[in-house]
Scaffold this motif. Structure first.
Motif, PDB file in Angstrom:
ATOM      1  N   PRO A 150       0.827  -1.209   0.000  1.00 47.88           N
ATOM      2  CA  PRO A 150       0.000   0.000   0.000  1.00 47.88           C
ATOM      3  C   PRO A 150       0.860   1.257   0.000  1.00 47.88           C
ATOM      4  O   PRO A 150       1.960   1.267   0.577  1.00 47.88           O
ATOM      5  CB  PRO A 150      -0.799  -0.105   1.308  1.00 47.88           C
ATOM      6  CG  PRO A 150      -0.659  -1.503   1.758  1.00 47.88           C
ATOM      7  CD  PRO A 150       0.621  -2.016   1.207  1.00 47.88           C
ATOM      8  N   ILE A 161       4.382  -6.445   5.472  1.00 45.28           N
ATOM      9  CA  ILE A 161       3.124  -6.147   4.771  1.00 45.28           C
ATOM     10  C   ILE A 161       2.997  -6.964   3.480  1.00 45.28           C
ATOM     11  O   ILE A 161       1.916  -7.462   3.170  1.00 45.28           O
ATOM     12  CB  ILE A 161       3.032  -4.623   4.452  1.00 45.28           C
ATOM     13  CG1 ILE A 161       2.975  -3.809   5.743  1.00 45.28           C
ATOM     14  CG2 ILE A 161       1.848  -4.295   3.540  1.00 45.28           C
ATOM     15  CD1 ILE A 161       1.706  -3.920   6.533  1.00 45.28           C
ATOM     16  N   LEU A 164       1.678 -10.459   3.929  1.00 42.42           N
ATOM     17  CA  LEU A 164       0.291 -10.370   4.406  1.00 42.42           C
ATOM     18  C   LEU A 164      -0.661 -10.038   3.262  1.00 42.42           C
ATOM     19  O   LEU A 164      -1.764 -10.588   3.178  1.00 42.42           O
ATOM     20  CB  LEU A 164       0.168  -9.305   5.497  1.00 42.42           C
ATOM     21  CG  LEU A 164       0.557  -9.724   6.911  1.00 42.42           C
ATOM     22  CD1 LEU A 164       0.523  -8.536   7.854  1.00 42.42           C
ATOM     23  CD2 LEU A 164      -0.359 -10.819   7.443  1.00 42.42           C
ATOM     24  N   GLU A 165      -0.214  -9.148   2.367  1.00 42.17           N
ATOM     25  CA  GLU A 165      -1.060  -8.769   1.223  1.00 42.17           C
ATOM     26  C   GLU A 165      -1.208  -9.931   0.246  1.00 42.17           C
ATOM     27  O   GLU A 165      -2.289 -10.132  -0.319  1.00 42.17           O
ATOM     28  CB  GLU A 165      -0.470  -7.542   0.507  1.00 42.17           C
ATOM     29  CG  GLU A 165      -0.693  -6.229   1.235  1.00 42.17           C
ATOM     30  CD  GLU A 165      -2.130  -5.712   1.135  1.00 42.17           C
ATOM     31  OE1 GLU A 165      -2.847  -6.117   0.224  1.00 42.17           O
ATOM     32  OE2 GLU A 165      -2.505  -4.903   2.011  1.00 42.17           O
ATOM     33  N   ILE A 167      -1.015 -13.122   1.070  1.00 37.71           N
ATOM     34  CA  ILE A 167      -1.917 -14.083   1.733  1.00 37.71           C
ATOM     35  C   ILE A 167      -3.365 -13.585   1.635  1.00 37.71           C
ATOM     36  O   ILE A 167      -4.289 -14.374   1.428  1.00 37.71           O
ATOM     37  CB  ILE A 167      -1.491 -14.286   3.215  1.00 37.71           C
ATOM     38  CG1 ILE A 167      -0.156 -15.031   3.277  1.00 37.71           C
ATOM     39  CG2 ILE A 167      -2.539 -15.067   3.995  1.00 37.71           C
ATOM     40  CD1 ILE A 167       0.490 -15.054   4.638  1.00 37.71           C
ATOM     41  N   SER A 168      -3.548 -12.250   1.760  1.00 40.29           N
ATOM     42  CA  SER A 168      -4.904 -11.682   1.663  1.00 40.29           C
ATOM     43  C   SER A 168      -5.552 -12.038   0.338  1.00 40.29           C
ATOM     44  O   SER A 168      -6.723 -12.421   0.286  1.00 40.29           O
ATOM     45  CB  SER A 168      -4.869 -10.156   1.772  1.00 40.29           C
ATOM     46  OG  SER A 168      -4.406  -9.766   3.009  1.00 40.29           O
ATOM     47  N   ILE A 171      -6.468 -15.691   0.284  1.00 36.43           N
ATOM     48  CA  ILE A 171      -7.646 -15.954   1.124  1.00 36.43           C
ATOM     49  C   ILE A 171      -8.914 -15.428   0.463  1.00 36.43           C
ATOM     50  O   ILE A 171      -9.959 -16.082   0.506  1.00 36.43           O
ATOM     51  CB  ILE A 171      -7.438 -15.366   2.537  1.00 36.43           C
ATOM     52  CG1 ILE A 171      -6.444 -16.253   3.283  1.00 36.43           C
ATOM     53  CG2 ILE A 171      -8.745 -15.277   3.319  1.00 36.43           C
ATOM     54  CD1 ILE A 171      -5.938 -15.714   4.561  1.00 36.43           C
TER      55      ILE A 171
ATOM     56  N   GLN B  20     -13.571 -13.613   5.629  1.00 38.60           N
ATOM     57  CA  GLN B  20     -12.113 -13.629   5.402  1.00 38.60           C
ATOM     58  C   GLN B  20     -11.363 -13.887   6.706  1.00 38.60           C
ATOM     59  O   GLN B  20     -10.389 -14.637   6.736  1.00 38.60           O
ATOM     60  CB  GLN B  20     -11.664 -12.312   4.785  1.00 38.60           C
ATOM     61  CG  GLN B  20     -11.986 -12.221   3.309  1.00 38.60           C
ATOM     62  CD  GLN B  20     -11.644 -10.883   2.709  1.00 38.60           C
ATOM     63  OE1 GLN B  20     -11.081 -10.028   3.362  1.00 38.60           O
ATOM     64  NE2 GLN B  20     -12.004 -10.692   1.463  1.00 38.60           N
ATOM     65  N   VAL B  23     -11.860 -17.605   7.566  1.00 45.46           N
ATOM     66  CA  VAL B  23     -11.133 -18.511   6.659  1.00 45.46           C
ATOM     67  C   VAL B  23      -9.627 -18.427   6.909  1.00 45.46           C
ATOM     68  O   VAL B  23      -8.936 -19.455   6.923  1.00 45.46           O
ATOM     69  CB  VAL B  23     -11.484 -18.195   5.184  1.00 45.46           C
ATOM     70  CG1 VAL B  23     -10.551 -18.915   4.231  1.00 45.46           C
ATOM     71  CG2 VAL B  23     -12.908 -18.607   4.891  1.00 45.46           C
ATOM     72  N   SER B  24      -9.103 -17.228   7.139  1.00 46.81           N
ATOM     73  CA  SER B  24      -7.652 -17.109   7.349  1.00 46.81           C
ATOM     74  C   SER B  24      -7.244 -17.822   8.635  1.00 46.81           C
ATOM     75  O   SER B  24      -6.212 -18.496   8.685  1.00 46.81           O
ATOM     76  CB  SER B  24      -7.217 -15.648   7.372  1.00 46.81           C
ATOM     77  OG  SER B  24      -7.683 -15.030   8.531  1.00 46.81           O
ATOM     78  N   LEU B  27      -7.471 -21.635   7.871  1.00 45.51           N
ATOM     79  CA  LEU B  27      -6.377 -22.079   6.997  1.00 45.51           C
ATOM     80  C   LEU B  27      -5.046 -22.086   7.764  1.00 45.51           C
ATOM     81  O   LEU B  27      -4.230 -22.992   7.581  1.00 45.51           O
ATOM     82  CB  LEU B  27      -6.266 -21.171   5.767  1.00 45.51           C
ATOM     83  CG  LEU B  27      -7.322 -21.366   4.678  1.00 45.51           C
ATOM     84  CD1 LEU B  27      -7.048 -20.437   3.501  1.00 45.51           C
ATOM     85  CD2 LEU B  27      -7.356 -22.803   4.190  1.00 45.51           C
ATOM     86  N   ALA B  56      -3.176 -12.401  10.026  1.00 44.04           N
ATOM     87  CA  ALA B  56      -3.538 -12.102   8.635  1.00 44.04           C
ATOM     88  C   ALA B  56      -4.997 -11.677   8.550  1.00 44.04           C
ATOM     89  O   ALA B  56      -5.348 -10.726   7.838  1.00 44.04           O
ATOM     90  CB  ALA B  56      -3.296 -13.329   7.751  1.00 44.04           C
ATOM     91  N   TYR B  59      -5.409  -8.224   9.944  1.00 40.94           N
ATOM     92  CA  TYR B  59      -4.841  -7.254   9.001  1.00 40.94           C
ATOM     93  C   TYR B  59      -5.847  -6.951   7.893  1.00 40.94           C
ATOM     94  O   TYR B  59      -6.066  -5.788   7.534  1.00 40.94           O
ATOM     95  CB  TYR B  59      -3.539  -7.809   8.414  1.00 40.94           C
ATOM     96  CG  TYR B  59      -2.985  -6.950   7.307  1.00 40.94           C
ATOM     97  CD1 TYR B  59      -2.297  -5.772   7.603  1.00 40.94           C
ATOM     98  CD2 TYR B  59      -3.174  -7.293   5.980  1.00 40.94           C
ATOM     99  CE1 TYR B  59      -1.819  -4.965   6.595  1.00 40.94           C
ATOM    100  CE2 TYR B  59      -2.686  -6.501   4.965  1.00 40.94           C
ATOM    101  CZ  TYR B  59      -2.012  -5.335   5.277  1.00 40.94           C
ATOM    102  OH  TYR B  59      -1.542  -4.531   4.274  1.00 40.94           O
ATOM    103  N   MET B  60      -6.505  -8.031   7.389  1.00 40.79           N
ATOM    104  CA  MET B  60      -7.481  -7.854   6.304  1.00 40.79           C
ATOM    105  C   MET B  60      -8.682  -7.038   6.772  1.00 40.79           C
ATOM    106  O   MET B  60      -9.173  -6.175   6.053  1.00 40.79           O
ATOM    107  CB  MET B  60      -7.947  -9.221   5.795  1.00 40.79           C
ATOM    108  CG  MET B  60      -6.998  -9.814   4.792  1.00 40.79           C
ATOM    109  SD  MET B  60      -7.699 -11.247   4.023  1.00 40.79           S
ATOM    110  CE  MET B  60      -7.516 -12.411   5.300  1.00 40.79           C
TER     111      MET B  60
END
Lengths: 253, 83
Positions: A150, A161, A164-165, A167-168, A171, B20, B23-24, B27, B56, B59-60
């Protein structure tokens, strides 16, 4: 009466066990449904695309044109911009395929293939592939990877970050598959459970069973109507979310 | 139907955040459990996976909420400008 067995028989996939020269053919109720939907889509849409002067043909052609306009103006252009125009055929196919597969489950003796996580995983993988392709096509490899960070992120936070992004995104794609799977599976479980309620109460007393049939059938009709709505809604949500995620990869800022 | 400061698409994105997070977390636990079975080290990777999945997921949710807040402010400003 084994309720669990009836439930699993209603929901799970069934292998028909055909073999060809010692080779087990993967013919299951779900694959038959998927193939039927694919063949109907191929033949039906080809037939409509040929055009014709009859009223039915003109009506169908107008319907398909309206459908494509709905996908283009309602999902693709607002989320992906003009860059998404070239991906319109994918979204049109995706929506119609999920919708018809969902609706096929409401036909007696057919199964909802979208209540199988493998089918949804394959659909989500296709959508994930499209999202990654969009990023690579419009930004290149470096630009696509930079898009995961970002704007305004301090340099020392980047190693934290960035994964994590990534993985986001993975997901988000998994959630696409799981949402469709859970909604279609749960709907059919509720439908069969309501029917089983009649027989469970009927085991206690025949009169009570007949009495339970009236509210159970009322609820059954209501749930079937709800399932019809869910079939449309989930096809819409899956397609729209794919467009949103692809758009967020194209327009990174 | 009034949609508040959000568009239809933004509502859908916000509604996805809860799933989300779940699920995170799931997982993360499953990945940790698989590693534990592979390396015979129960429960350490499962705990690590649960923590990583939770991080995670949070964070989302937080970044999604921040984006939604920014979009809401942008939409309200646009509406004011239109008036």
């Amino acid at each position: 009466m084994d309720v669990a067995e009836i439930l699993s028989h209603h929901i799970l996939d069934h292998h028909w066990g055909y073999t060809l020269g010692g080779l087990q053919l993967p013919i299951t109720t779900h694959t038959v449904t998927l193939l039927s939907v694919s063949v109907i889509m191929l033949i039906g849409l080809y037939w409509v695309s040929k055009g014709g002067a009859s009223t039915l043909k003109r009506l169908l052609t107008a319907g398909v044109e309206e459908y494509v306009t709905f996908i283009r103006d309602g999902m693709v252009l607002p989320n992906m911009g003009t860059e998404g125009r070239s991906f319109l055929p994918y979204f049109c196919t995706l929506f119609l395929f999920i919708l018809l597969t969902n609706l096929a489950g409401l036909i007696p003796n057919m199964k909802t293939a979208t209540s199988n996580i493998s089918v949804n995983a394959a659909l989500a993988l296709c959508s994930g592939g499209l999202i990654v392709y969009c990023g690579l096509k419009f930004h290149g490899v470096i630009g696509f990877l930079k898009g995961f960070i970002p704007s305004g992120t301090p340099g020392w936070l980047v190693p934290l970050i960035f994964p994590l992004e990534v993985i986001s995104l993975i997901i988000k794609i998994c959630v696409l598959a799981l949402r469709l799977f859970a909604n279609m599976l749960a709907g059919h479980m509720v439908l069969i459970s309501l029917l089983l309620m009649i027989f469970i109460i009927g085991q206690l007393s025949a009169v009570a069973g007949v009495g339970a049939a009236v509210p159970a059938m009322g609820l059954e009709i209501f749930m079937t109507c709800l399932e019809l709505l869910v079939a449309f809604l989930q096809a819409y949500v899956f397609t729209l979310l794919t467009a949103i995620f692809a758009g967020s990869v194209i327009h990174t800022h | 139907m009034p949609l508040g400061p959000f568009t239809k698409q933004e509502h859908l994105e916000i509604a996805t955040l809860g799933l989300q997070l779940a699920v995170s977390q799931t997982l993360g636990v499953l990945a940790g459990w698989w590693m534990d079975r592979h390396f015979n080290s129960l429960p350490w990777f499962t705990l690590l996976g649960a923590a990583a999945g939770f991080a995670a997921g949070m964070y989302m949710v937080v970044s999604g909420a921040r984006k939604a807040q920014a979009k809401a402010a942008e939409n309200l400003n646009n509406k004011k400008a239109e008036k």
